[in-house]
Motif scaffolding. Structure first.
Motif, mmCIF file in Angstrom:
data_model
loop_
_atom_site.group_PDB
_atom_site.id
_atom_site.type_symbol
_atom_site.label_atom_id
_atom_site.label_comp_id
_atom_site.label_asym_id
_atom_site.label_seq_id
_atom_site.Cartn_x
_atom_site.Cartn_y
_atom_site.Cartn_z
ATOM 1 N N ASN A 23 10.873 3.934 -18.978
ATOM 2 C CA ASN A 23 10.805 4.137 -17.533
ATOM 3 C C ASN A 23 10.166 2.887 -16.931
ATOM 4 N N THR A 29 3.464 8.503 -10.408
ATOM 5 C CA THR A 29 3.952 9.881 -10.282
ATOM 6 C C THR A 29 5.446 10.027 -10.563
ATOM 7 N N GLU A 30 6.148 8.927 -10.809
ATOM 8 C CA GLU A 30 7.584 8.990 -11.076
ATOM 9 C C GLU A 30 7.838 9.129 -12.575
ATOM 10 N N TYR A 31 8.689 10.077 -12.920
ATOM 11 C CA TYR A 31 8.994 10.310 -14.331
ATOM 12 C C TYR A 31 10.437 10.762 -14.501
ATOM 13 N N ARG A 43 8.649 14.381 -20.853
ATOM 14 C CA ARG A 43 8.711 13.524 -19.670
ATOM 15 C C ARG A 43 8.297 12.113 -20.039
ATOM 16 N N ILE A 44 8.956 11.154 -19.400
ATOM 17 C CA ILE A 44 8.587 9.750 -19.579
ATOM 18 C C ILE A 44 8.112 9.235 -18.222
ATOM 19 N N TYR A 45 6.815 9.023 -18.104
ATOM 20 C CA TYR A 45 6.211 8.572 -16.850
ATOM 21 C C TYR A 45 6.321 7.060 -16.701
ATOM 22 N N ASP A 48 6.021 4.279 -19.414
ATOM 23 C CA ASP A 48 6.077 4.889 -20.739
ATOM 24 C C ASP A 48 7.424 4.651 -21.399
ATOM 25 N N SER A 65 12.452 12.433 -11.332
ATOM 26 C CA SER A 65 11.537 13.292 -10.582
ATOM 27 C C SER A 65 11.659 13.121 -9.075
#
Length: 79
Positions: A23, A29-31, A43-45, A48, A65
């Protein structure tokens, strides 16, 4: 979004496959939600990455997201 389609004939379930996901977002806050078939893997934030085995028996899907543009870099390593 379907990232990898299990019915794609270049991937077969009797060989080893690995998937790398990154990502590239810098907004914490975006995943992306990662789903294998119907099972949510995780989830991959922002910033990450994941390196996961893939048996090519189920589609690999991602769900962002947010509705705004996000980038996921990926690579498939297969025999």
């Amino acid at each position: 979004y379907t990232l990898l389609d299990a019915s794609d004939t270049q991937y077969t379930d009797d060989l080893a496959s690995k998937v790398y996901l990154l990502n590239t977002s810098t907004t914490a806050t975006e995943y992306f939600i990662v789903t294998l078939g119907t099972q949510v893997v995780g989830r991959i934030y922002a910033g990450d990455w994941a390196f996961i085995p893939w048996a090519s028996t189920a589609d690999l899907k991602i769900t962002p997201s947010v509705a705004t543009e996000m980038t996921l870099e990926y690579a498939v390593l297969f025999e």
